[in-house]
Design a protein around this motif. Structure first.
Motif: not given
Length: 195
Positions: A115-120
């Motif tokens: 999720r952090n990767w996608i949000e980034g």
């Protein structure tokens, strides 16, 4: 310009299975010599049918993150910006744009940080998304039913057996007729003189 034929399709099919297959081995299967296969591959490259040779890695043997398929539920007004941002982004291996303008990607993310990767990747772009973990991936390109459609460098029409090919400064250009070749050549020479 010579017609592209069934032998070209067979060569492409074999190179798709293994791009490092020796031309002599391909030649035995299609009834040509190794140098004749090499000449055909060079013509396919010049016609921009073959763009590059690449490696199909078994990512399962590498520590490259978890394979995920992400479907963005983006609006059309952010589609191009999202596509631009995701194209070539770290971890993205394949990017798809649907007919509706939705963006889907296949990539690899660190397990705890999907999720952090996608949000980034999204940063300030507003789009909902769904993530699917990919268990297995198989790539099986097929040339069955494929027809070649080289386009004219001048008018964009399809080049058939009546077409012509001309090399200008190491680049091969294809034309549907002599008139298009002539117009293109005139413009090319004029630009060359003005430079």
């Amino acid at each position: 310009m010579r017609d592209l034929d069934e032998t070209d399709l067979e060569i492409l099919s074999m190179l798709t299975e293994d791009a490092r297959r020796p031309f002599s081995e391909i030649g035995k299967k299609v009834g040509l010599t190794g140098p004749a296969v090499s000449d055909r591959v060079k013509r396919l490259q010049e016609a921009e049918i073959i763009n590059r040779f690449t490696v199909d890695m078994n990512r399962g043997q590498l520590r490259a993150g978890i394979p995920v398929f992400v479907q963005f539920d983006n609006s059309k007004d952010v589609a191009e910006e999202l596509r631009s941002r995701l194209s070539g982004a770290s971890g993205i291996e394949h990017l798809f744009v649907t007919a509706e303008g939705k963006i889907w990607v296949y990539g690899r993310a660190e397990g705890q940080n999907v999720r952090n990767w996608i949000e980034g990747l999204l940063e300030d772009i507003s789009a909902d998304y769904s993530v699917t973990l990919v268990d297995d991936l198989e790539w099986a390109p097929s040339l069955e039913g494929t027809e070649f459609a080289i386009t004219c460098a001048e008018c964009g029409n399809t080049v058939d057996k009546e077409g012509e090919s001309v090399r200008f400064d190491e680049t091969v250009y294809h034309f549907c007729c002599g008139s298009c070749r002539g117009r293109f050549q005139e413009r090319y020479q004029q630009l060359e003189q003005e430079a």
